[in-house]
Design an enzyme around this catalytic site. Structure first.
Site, short mmCIF file in Angstrom:
data_model
loop_
_atom_site.label_atom_id
_atom_site.label_comp_id
_atom_site.label_asym_id
_atom_site.label_seq_id
_atom_site.Cartn_x
_atom_site.Cartn_y
_atom_site.Cartn_z
N LEU A 64 3.28 -13.08 -9.68
CA LEU A 64 2.90 -12.97 -8.28
C LEU A 64 1.63 -12.14 -8.09
CD1 LEU A 64 6.48 -12.42 -6.84
CD2 LEU A 64 5.20 -14.57 -7.09
N ARG A 65 1.20 -11.49 -9.17
CA ARG A 65 -0.07 -10.75 -9.23
C ARG A 65 -0.11 -9.47 -8.39
NH1 ARG A 65 -1.94 -11.87 -13.99
NH2 ARG A 65 -3.34 -13.66 -14.16
N ASP A 305 5.22 -21.26 -15.41
CA ASP A 305 4.32 -20.28 -16.03
C ASP A 305 3.15 -20.00 -15.09
OD1 ASP A 305 3.49 -18.46 -17.91
OD2 ASP A 305 2.43 -19.92 -19.15
#
Length: 433
Positions: A64-65, A305
């Site tokens: 999700l950064r 991924d």
């Protein structure tokens, strides 16, 4: 909120259920599949004629950064991408910045995610502090904060003794360790070893980088009894080793990326940095073995991924480009394409996105989401409604993810998501709904 989904083809792979019927949802639960309770008065009725009504998808690998990499992805954008792809539950690795190695960081992430009222987020805690591979994290505290397992993400453990101690501890308390099987020293290349990498002058990652790591993991599993989930198997030899380990009865599960399932090293073409992925794309024989392994159950789950990458990080020479690609919105379509091409059918294609990844998570989901990946009376009301006949072309500009790099740009995929319901509330619906 009471919702009635009418006239859809309801498929629940967990119990091999496949028939046209109605589904009733109320108070965040499924209260009727086929048999709508007498006197049920919905606030909203959704006509799903011609569509598949399936359990919400469960993705075991989605970055999700946030925190730390907001320039590549924000929770809002990536969670929006998840529900647009029919994903209602997702597992995020611990390689944020800072690393998810403290309960407070996990609490913050879950709180931020829950406020968005979109997909459910299940974090993996770091196996070692700062993923440095030296000191084990406080697994008990991280579990209490909501971690469903422990991982090194993409950072291989150099010290086998640390891995042994981690597995011993995890086994004692029933935790699952998620490991990407890759030898630290052999896995430093940028493409799969082979004629193509040699011709392009790219540093290679041999299959042995995966198989050596697998042999080590299996030996430690035998001695510790720990549960291990193997992340993103990429080679034919790796699949065979997992098959033998499962036949032996070792407590291991594994997944494969949508990228490895559909692409090969030939797709790198003339240094196409969109194909700069981890694990690297391997040869066709490896892809064929991965497809077969997913079909026969050797591989348990298919994952997106999802790794949003900033445009600047991709607009570089292949070897310098950051590995990764967006995947949440492509997961369903690529699974359906695999189902069609391999002949395994729709039910198996949905199983590797729903009940099978939910089974990998098992008890870590808790009692509330124990029915994730299923459509059963009393179960959690997470639903994906999609039109299997509505093909769409992947256009990076139209993706909701902040990271729009994908190796599948221009590909036509089957199955357009019409509506995603999370906890009995509509989290996404297409403009045509």
């Amino acid at each position: 909120m009471k919702i009635l989904i009418r006239n859809g083809r309801v498929i629940d792979p967990a119990r091999n259920f496949d028939e046209i019927c109605d589904v009733a949802l109320a108070a965040g639960r499924v209260i009727g599949v086929g048999q709508v309770p007498e006197g049920f008065a919905p606030n909203r009725t959704i006509d799903a004629r011609g569509c598949i009504v399936a359990p919400g998808l469960v993705d075991l690998a989605a970055r999700l950064r946030e925190p730390g990499h907001e320039h590549e992805g924000m929770l809002e954008s990536e969670m929006g991408a998840a529900v647009a792809g029919g994903v209602t539950s997702l597992v995020c690795p611990p390689d944020t910045d800072p690393v998810l190695d403290e309960p407070g960081l996990v609490d913050m992430l879950k709180f931020r995610a829950e406020k968005l009222h979109q997909a459910r987020v299940f974090p993996l805690g770091a196996l070692t502090r700062n993923l440095a591979g030296e000191v084990l994290t406080e697994m008990a505290e991280l579990t209490e904060s909501g971690c469903v397992g422990f991982s090194q993400a993409e950072v291989p453990l150099q010290n086998t003794q640390v891995l042994q101690r981690a597995l011993q501890y995890a086994s004692t308390f029933g935790y699952t360790v998620w490991l990407r099987p890759q030898d630290y020293y052999l896995g430093k290349g940028v493409a799969a070893s082979g004629p193509l990498a040699t011709r392009l002058g790219l540093s290679g990652v041999p299959v042995a980088a995966e198989t050596i790591a697998l042999h080590t993991i299996f030996e430690l599993v035998r001695s510790t009894g720990a549960r291990v989930h193997l992340c993103r198997i990429s080679s034919a030899k790796g699949v065979e080793l997992v098959r033998v380990a499962k036949q032996e009865g070792l407590p291991v599960t594994c997944d494969v990326s949508i990228n490895s399932l559909h692409l090969t090293d030939v797709d790198i073409g003339y240094f196409d940095s969109r194909m700069r992925l981890s694990p690297p794309l391997r040869q066709q024989r490896d892809r064929d073995a991965l497809r077969e392994g997913l079909a026969d159950g050797t591989i348990d789950a298919l994952v997106s991924d999802h790794t949003p990458v900033d445009e600047d990080a991709k607009t570089l020479p292949f070897a310098e480009a950051e590995p990764g690609a967006t995947g949440l919105e492509l997961l369903l379509g690529l699974a359906l394409r695999w189902g069609q091409e391999s002949g395994v059918g729709l039910v198996r294609a949905l199983a590797v996105l729903t009940c099978e990844p939910a089974r990998v998570l098992g008890g870590a989901l808790g009692t509330l989401q124990a029915s994730a990946g299923q459509l059963v009376d009393g179960g959690v009301a997470d639903v994906c409604i999609f039109d299997p006949q509505d093909a769409w072309t992947v256009s990076p500009a139209a993706l909701r993810s902040q990271g729009r790099n994908t190796p599948f740009a221009g590909h036509e995929l089957p199955g357009r998501v019409r509506c995603t319901i999370v906890g009995g509330a509509v989290a996404y619906e297409s403009a045509g709904e």
